[in-house]
Design an enzyme around this catalytic site. Structure first.
Site, PDB file in Angstrom:
ATOM      1  N   ASP A  19       0.987  -9.631   7.776  1.00 54.86           N
ATOM      2  CA  ASP A  19       0.985  -9.181   6.376  1.00 54.86           C
ATOM      3  C   ASP A  19      -0.445  -9.050   5.834  1.00 54.86           C
ATOM      4  OD1 ASP A  19       1.541  -8.753   3.726  1.00 54.86           O
ATOM      5  OD2 ASP A  19       3.048 -10.333   3.590  1.00 54.86           O
TER       6      ASP A  19
ATOM      7  N   GLY B   8       2.877   0.280   3.220  1.00 58.50           N
ATOM      8  CA  GLY B   8       2.784   1.745   3.305  1.00 58.50           C
ATOM      9  C   GLY B   8       1.415   2.314   2.978  1.00 58.50           C
TER      10      GLY B   8
ATOM     11  N   ASP C  20       7.720  -4.632  -1.715  1.00 59.55           N
ATOM     12  CA  ASP C  20       8.870  -5.506  -1.432  1.00 59.55           C
ATOM     13  C   ASP C  20      10.185  -5.015  -2.040  1.00 59.55           C
ATOM     14  OD1 ASP C  20       6.755  -6.965  -0.503  1.00 59.55           O
ATOM     15  OD2 ASP C  20       7.398  -8.844  -1.406  1.00 59.55           O
TER      16      ASP C  20
END
Ligand code: GAL
Length: 395
Positions: free
Chosen positions: A147, A196, A217
């Site tokens: 992440d 993205g 999210d």
């Protein structure tokens, strides 16, 4: 002599096949499993994960294809003097947990990021990529969600106002962990999570990603699900076996989603060839939710071996038609009412030709498990608010 030459040719041509066979493609179909974040967020413990593994088996989810049990953020402890990362008190024995999960015929996933901190401000992998990858491999980890979060601070500090340089830094950071994972020799599915940015679908596979989040999210409400589905228009050409667009984890069974909304969510993710990572509280599974999550025909569309993601072929007001080609030469078609009222599709033809449905194909209503025969464009569809009609056409 001729026979010898022929055998040699056969050997040489078959060698790459044999090599490919000894190393099966990772994520040949979209990964399926469960992830701790959507329900437990920062509260998840080792016991919760063990219990989730038990419930994935007893609910029938494992047999329906859900194999990855993924721990999201907040398992991380501190590094010791040699830089080795330790778990925190919520996860006293990661190796034992991996062994337990594996003993159930499941796989274990974990979470980190390229920055110095994760999103929840726990230790991440910056400067310790190989050390962390080796640690995961030593535990028996099978999946890593990586992440961006903390790395954004570094991007802003190192290349202020220079988007191009920042994007290059981001790609390098993802590539670095990919190389580290490969070096461990353990097959570890690599999930990029950077929402993205920089059209990740165009380069995610190049940096080794098996999947990449396409959006921010997901939330446990229908507008969020609809927004994400619509943000994936046009991305189909970037997905395929081994590398998938990830519209984020499932919220099926969470919040106040109605049965129609849960089905539309699940059906839409299947159309998108999305990874199916359930994110609900498995201790409160109802038969209705289990039914949505384990519907074999819906899962078969998601897991179709051709791996072609659906595209939107038609839109009129709140109604959309999406179509996806399938390995058996058939088609999956989803007609969705994203609107707030019951819609009578009286005036809206099904657009079967544009959707790639050829004459003679027979339709099946997937959610209703009902054969409809050779329907035509004038097939009358009535959809409730947020309802989907999911059709499978076969030759
Ligand atoms: C977010 C990510 C979520 C979850 C969370 C953990 O950035 O999109 O899916 O992983 O971090 O802190």
């Amino acid at each position: 002599m001729r026979r010898l030459a022929l055998s040699l040719i056969a050997l040489v041509t078959l060698l790459p096949v044999a090599r490919a066979q000894s190393k099966p493609m990772l994520a040949a179909t979209p990964p399926m499993g469960w992830n701790s974040w959507n329900w437990f967020a920062g509260k998840v413990t080792q016991e919760d994960v063990k219990q989730a593994a038990d419930l994935i088996v007893s609910s029938g989810m494992r047999d329906a294809g859900y194999v990855y049990v993924n721990i999201d953020d907040t398992w991380e402890g501190k590094r010791d003097a040699s830089g080795v990362l330790h778990t925190n008190e919520k996860f006293p024995d990661m190796k034992g947990l991996a062994d337990y999960v594996h003993s159930k015929g499941l796989k274990l996933g974990i979470y980190s990021g390229p920055g110095d901190q994760t999103c929840a401000h726990y230790e991440a992998s910056l400067g310790h990529e190989q050390q962390d990858a080796d640690l995961y491999a030593s535990w028996g980890i099978d999946y890593l969600k990586y992440d961006l979060c903390g790395f954004r601070t570094k991007m802003n500090a190192d290349a202020p106002n220079d988007k191009l340089k920042q994007n290059a830094m981001m790609r390098d950071a993802y590539m670095k962990m990919h190389d580290a994972l490969v070096k461990t020799g353990r097959p570890i599915v690599y999930s990029l999570c950077q929402y993205g940015f920089d059209s990740v679908w165009q380069w995610g596979a190049e940096v080794g990603g098996n999947l990449w989040r396409t959006t921010d999210d997901v939330k446990e409400n229908f507008p969020s699900i609809a927004l994400i589905a619509n943000s994936n228009v046009g991305l189909g050409k970037y997905a395929g076996p081994g590398h998938w667009n990830d519209p984020d984890m499932l919220e099926v069974g969470n919040g106040k989603l109605t049965l129609d909304e849960n089905r539309t969510h699940m059906g839409m993710w299947a159309m998108l060839a999305a990874p199916l990572l359930a994110g609900n509280n498995l201790t409160k599974l109802t038969s209705e939710i289990t039914g949505v999550l384990t519907n074999r025909e819906v899962i078969a569309i998601d897991q179709d071996s051709l791996g072609r993601q659906a595209e939107r072929v038609y839109q009129e007001g709140p109604v959309q038609i999406w179509s996806r080609p399938l390995a058996d030469g058939g088609r999956a078609l989803a007609i969705i009412n994203f609107g707030e009222d019951t819609t009578f599709l009286r005036g809206i033809p099904l657009h079967l030709k544009e959707a790639g449905v050829t004459t003679g194909m027979k339709a099946r209503d997937v959610w209703a498990a009902k054969d409809l025969g050779a329907i035509k464009d004038d097939y009358k569809v009535v959809l409730r608010r947020h309802e989907m009609l999911l059709l499978r056409f076969s030759k």
